[in-house]
Write a protein that holds these residues in place. Sequence first.
Motif, mmCIF file in Angstrom:
data_model
loop_
_atom_site.group_PDB
_atom_site.id
_atom_site.type_symbol
_atom_site.label_atom_id
_atom_site.label_comp_id
_atom_site.label_asym_id
_atom_site.label_seq_id
_atom_site.Cartn_x
_atom_site.Cartn_y
_atom_site.Cartn_z
ATOM 1 N N ASP A 1 0.828 -1.216 0.000
ATOM 2 C CA ASP A 1 0.000 0.000 0.000
ATOM 3 C C ASP A 1 0.862 1.265 0.000
ATOM 4 N N LEU A 2 1.976 1.248 0.728
ATOM 5 C CA LEU A 2 2.889 2.385 0.736
ATOM 6 C C LEU A 2 3.469 2.603 -0.665
ATOM 7 N N LEU A 3 3.909 1.534 -1.320
ATOM 8 C CA LEU A 3 4.465 1.663 -2.669
ATOM 9 C C LEU A 3 3.420 2.171 -3.653
ATOM 10 N N LEU A 4 2.181 1.713 -3.518
ATOM 11 C CA LEU A 4 1.106 2.222 -4.372
ATOM 12 C C LEU A 4 0.887 3.713 -4.137
ATOM 13 N N PHE A 5 0.924 4.136 -2.875
ATOM 14 C CA PHE A 5 0.777 5.559 -2.544
ATOM 15 C C PHE A 5 1.878 6.376 -3.219
ATOM 16 N N ILE A 6 3.120 5.903 -3.138
ATOM 17 C CA ILE A 6 4.243 6.616 -3.754
ATOM 18 C C ILE A 6 4.077 6.645 -5.269
ATOM 19 N N GLN A 7 3.687 5.515 -5.845
ATOM 20 C CA GLN A 7 3.492 5.457 -7.294
ATOM 21 C C GLN A 7 2.424 6.446 -7.737
ATOM 22 N N GLU A 8 1.325 6.517 -7.008
ATOM 23 C CA GLU A 8 0.211 7.395 -7.373
ATOM 24 C C GLU A 8 0.501 8.864 -7.099
ATOM 25 N N ASN A 9 1.136 9.167 -5.958
ATOM 26 C CA ASN A 9 1.270 10.553 -5.522
ATOM 27 C C ASN A 9 2.620 11.200 -5.813
ATOM 28 N N HIS A 10 3.648 10.403 -6.018
ATOM 29 C CA HIS A 10 4.965 10.964 -6.287
ATOM 30 C C HIS A 10 5.462 10.618 -7.685
ATOM 31 N N ASN A 11 4.748 9.769 -8.385
ATOM 32 C CA ASN A 11 5.225 9.301 -9.687
ATOM 33 C C ASN A 11 4.146 9.384 -10.757
ATOM 34 N N MET A 12 3.156 10.226 -10.554
ATOM 35 C CA MET A 12 2.091 10.468 -11.535
ATOM 36 C C MET A 12 1.456 9.170 -12.030
ATOM 37 N N ASN A 13 1.346 8.197 -11.137
ATOM 38 C CA ASN A 13 0.731 6.901 -11.444
ATOM 39 C C ASN A 13 1.533 6.070 -12.447
ATOM 40 N N GLU A 14 2.773 6.464 -12.714
ATOM 41 C CA GLU A 14 3.640 5.706 -13.613
ATOM 42 C C GLU A 14 4.408 4.663 -12.807
ATOM 43 N N GLU A 15 4.991 3.699 -13.505
ATOM 44 C CA GLU A 15 5.699 2.624 -12.833
ATOM 45 C C GLU A 15 6.842 3.162 -11.983
ATOM 46 N N LEU A 16 7.197 2.406 -10.954
ATOM 47 C CA LEU A 16 8.352 2.728 -10.122
ATOM 48 C C LEU A 16 9.559 1.982 -10.685
#
Length: 165
Positions: A139-154
Amino acid sequence: MAQNPRPNITLVPDTWYESLLRSEGISTLQNTCNQPVFFLLLGKMEHLRIPEGTIVRSEHYILSTIYLDEKTQTQVNFPSPKVKVFVGLFTDPKNNQGELTIFLLRELEQSHTFNVLDRHIKNNNPIEGLKTTYESFNDLLLFIQENHNMNEELWEIDPTVRYDI
C-alpha cells in the motif's frame, strides 16, 4: 476473492546509474532507536543516464528498501545529488508484510549522515501531504506510485551495490 492491486516496479539497468556512483558520495543511514526501522529512498529519474530515445514517463526511482535493527547503521550510495527518505516501522516488527507507519520524511544529500532518533518515532504530528499509516508495504508503494510518480511505474535500484570508482 479480489487481489489487492500491486505497484508496477521495474529494475533500473546498471548502465543508467553505475557511473554516477562515487565513493565520496556514500551516505550513512543510522538507526539510534530502540526498535527496528526501514528506509525507503526516492530519487529523480532525471539524474540517471537514460539512453537517448528511451521513453521513461516516471519522475522518480526508488532504492531497494533498507531495514535496520535497533542501534545499527549502514552505508548507501545513490546516483542523485539528494533523495527523499521515508522512514517507518512495522506495527509488529516481526511481520514486515503487515501494517506500518511512516513517521519521518526528509531529504538526504550524498555523503551525509541521516540519524533516526526515538523522538522522531514519538512525534505525533502527521507529515503534511503523507498518509502516515498503511495496511501493508504494498500500500505504501502504491501511494508513492500514485502521488509521487504520476501513477507511472516505479523504477528500483539496489543501494547496496558497491563500486570501486
